[in-house]
Write an enzyme that holds these catalytic residues in place. Structure first.
Site, PDB file in Angstrom:
ATOM      1  N   GLU A 147       1.472  -2.005   2.445  1.00  8.89           N
ATOM      2  CA  GLU A 147       1.389  -3.463   2.426  1.00  8.89           C
ATOM      3  C   GLU A 147       2.364  -4.088   3.417  1.00  8.89           C
ATOM      4  O   GLU A 147       2.150  -5.206   3.871  1.00  8.89           O
ATOM      5  CB  GLU A 147       1.674  -3.971   1.007  1.00  8.89           C
ATOM      6  CG  GLU A 147       1.080  -5.334   0.721  1.00  8.89           C
ATOM      7  CD  GLU A 147       1.097  -5.682  -0.752  1.00  8.89           C
ATOM      8  OE1 GLU A 147       0.014  -5.753  -1.355  1.00  8.89           O
ATOM      9  OE2 GLU A 147       2.196  -5.867  -1.309  1.00  8.89           O
TER      10      GLU A 147
ATOM     11  N   HIS B  38      -4.435  23.327  -3.166  1.00  9.97           N
ATOM     12  CA  HIS B  38      -5.702  23.957  -3.508  1.00  9.97           C
ATOM     13  C   HIS B  38      -6.873  22.979  -3.384  1.00  9.97           C
ATOM     14  O   HIS B  38      -7.993  23.308  -3.780  1.00  9.97           O
ATOM     15  CB  HIS B  38      -5.626  24.538  -4.920  1.00  9.97           C
ATOM     16  CG  HIS B  38      -4.609  25.634  -5.041  1.00  9.97           C
ATOM     17  ND1 HIS B  38      -4.934  26.969  -4.986  1.00  9.97           N
ATOM     18  CD2 HIS B  38      -3.269  25.585  -5.183  1.00  9.97           C
ATOM     19  CE1 HIS B  38      -3.844  27.699  -5.100  1.00  9.97           C
ATOM     20  NE2 HIS B  38      -2.809  26.877  -5.228  1.00  9.97           N
TER      21      HIS B  38
ATOM     22  N   LYS C 229      -9.934 -11.190  -2.664  1.00 10.21           N
ATOM     23  CA  LYS C 229      -9.844 -12.188  -3.726  1.00 10.21           C
ATOM     24  C   LYS C 229     -10.795 -13.355  -3.463  1.00 10.21           C
ATOM     25  O   LYS C 229     -11.471 -13.835  -4.383  1.00 10.21           O
ATOM     26  CB  LYS C 229      -8.403 -12.706  -3.839  1.00 10.21           C
ATOM     27  CG  LYS C 229      -7.395 -11.667  -4.302  1.00 10.21           C
ATOM     28  CD  LYS C 229      -6.009 -12.278  -4.403  1.00 10.21           C
ATOM     29  CE  LYS C 229      -4.969 -11.247  -4.819  1.00 10.21           C
ATOM     30  NZ  LYS C 229      -3.606 -11.830  -4.891  1.00 10.21           N
TER      31      LYS C 229
END
Length: 448
Positions: free
Chosen positions: A288, A309, A423
């Protein structure tokens, strides 16, 4: 000597030491931008001197509130998203037994909510809380962020039905703005106990405010030691410390030197499962802060040896766009040795009598060597032990390094304009007042 160590020896196959140290002047200039408050985003530098400004009285108030909530709760639900929960989650997981939540006599249980909008998760949470004594810590600067706001709405009504409005108010703590916002207004009208999120501290830098310290204290962790470690990190990373002795400067310079060589992805690696959420906190901090203006190192994380793995093949032989930063803990909290087996069917008796930590360390060293040989540069960061002091130190170290690295990239490390895009679309699709026109266009675009 106990200290955080940064080792760059495994990046010099790609980046010369001189190329890292060539950034010394730029990093020094950025140190001054931070300390003089003259760089981009200077309105959000409250975290910079926070460890030294936290008073004993403030810590006592947080500890006292935590003790009261612990005494009346089997469960404490922490409601928040992003920086409002990741720092606390990172500290609690790092400093607790891996199986604390499965131990019935360890109370209260800490549950994090409000960090998603998943219907099943919240319905199942309400089912759990139906028979529990519980309290709520709700964390939001504005009180209108969608995920925590709707979660708190549901939990508040549930708690009030369970114990009554007056008792519910005594079990709710709000961490919010000093004087404005929906949550501040509600807290004042309902009589909730409150703590303040400073105006000049952004969410991802807020773990050393009540945002992080109260949940951490509720978990029974020594926040005095946590702040003490952060205070030492603040001293060790200041502009008064020479570049080659300053771990935050060295780390910031190394990752920028690698970025300039085309390494666009940084994988934070741990060999200690309890550090998983420290990695998640780190991912938000750097992602961010740096990912903007078409720039930035993409932060990823893996838990080794588990992810060797699953992700090990790509890291070893995939596209050479990445580098690793291995975060290791020198001293384990426990002692456990590999037992001998007379049948030796698994052919592992060569490990008999060795501590798990020794086997883990050899796995770590072998992995670094293999990845380095495969063209993956590796920065190594180590701390002496997992303790409140050293977790506090890590928090501040990474915050300081992140700010320096962002300035070196040429971005504002303290804003996040891109977060608003989803948003706006979500509000438009849900029919929020004022977004109707955008909603129609977006629905048509999406074929809804």
């Amino acid at each position: 000597m106990n200290q955080l160590k940064v080792d760059l020896s495994n990046i010099y196959t790609l980046v010369a030491k001189d190329e890292v140290f060539a950034l010394k002047t730029k990093i020094a200039q950025n140190q001054l931008l931070l300390e003089q408050g003259t760089g981009k985003g200077s309105d959000f530098l409250g975290w910079l001197n926070l460890p030294s400004s936290i008073t004993k009285e403030q810590l006592y108030d947080i500890q006292h509130t935590a003790s009261e909530l612990r005494a009346k709760s089997d469960v404490v639900v922490i409601v928040g998203i992003g920086g409002s929960y990741l720092g606390a989650k990172a500290a609690i997981d790092s400093l607790s037994s891996s199986f604390t939540q499965l131990t019935e006599d360890v109370l209260p249980k800490i549950i994090f909510a409000g960090n998603s909008i998943c219907e099943d998760y919240h319905a199942e949470l309400l089912e759990l809380l139906e028979t529990k004594r519980y309290s709520i810590v709700v964390i939001s600067k504005s009180g209108t962020t969608t995920e925590p706001a709707i979660t708190f709405r549901v939990l508040k009504q549930h708690l009030e039905r369970q114990v009554g409005k007056t008792e519910a108010a005594s079990r709710i703590v709000a961490i919010t703005d000093l004087s404005k916002g929906a949550l501040r207004k509600l807290a004042d009208s309902e009589g909730y106990r409150t703590f303040v999120i400073p105006d000049d501290v952004g969410g991802r830098f807020s773990v050393l405010t009540p945002v992080g310290l109260l949940p951490i204290a509720i978990a029974g962790i020594d926040i005095v030691k946590l702040v003490e470690g952060a205070r030492k990190a603040m001293d060790d990373t200041s502009s008064s410390v020479a570049f080659d002795q300053n771990p935050a400067c060295i780390y910031a310079a190394a990752r920028n030197a690698l970025y300039q060589k085309g390494k666009k992805v940084e994988i934070l690696v741990n060999f200690t499962p309890r550090l998983h959420y420290l990695t998640e906190w780190w991912k938000q901090l750097f992602g961010e802060s740096e990912g903007k203006e078409g720039k930035g190192i993409f932060p990823a994380g893996v838990d080794f040896t588990t992810d060797l793995h699953s992700m090990g093949q790509y890291i070893q032989e995939g596209e050479r766009m990445l580098f690793e930063t291995v975060l290791s803990v020198e001293k384990p909290s426990h002692r456990l040795v590999v037992p001998d087996d007379p049948d030796n069917l698994d052919q592992l008796n060569f490990l008999s009598g060795k501590r798990f930590s020794e086997v883990n360390l050899m796995a770590q060293m072998g992995t670094i060597a293999a990845h380095s040989d495969g063209g993956v540069p590796c920065i190594s960061i180590s701390i002496p032990e997992l303790s409140p002091y050293w977790v506090g130190y890590l928090f501040y170290f990474f915050e300081r390094a992140c700010a320096l690295s962002g300035y070196t990239l040429g971005v504002n490390p303290f804003d996040q304009p891109g977060v608003e895009a989803y948003k706006r679309n979500m509000f438009a699709l849900l029919g929020k007042p004022g977004y109707e026109a955008d909603g129609r266009k977006l629905r048509e675009k999406l074929g809804l």
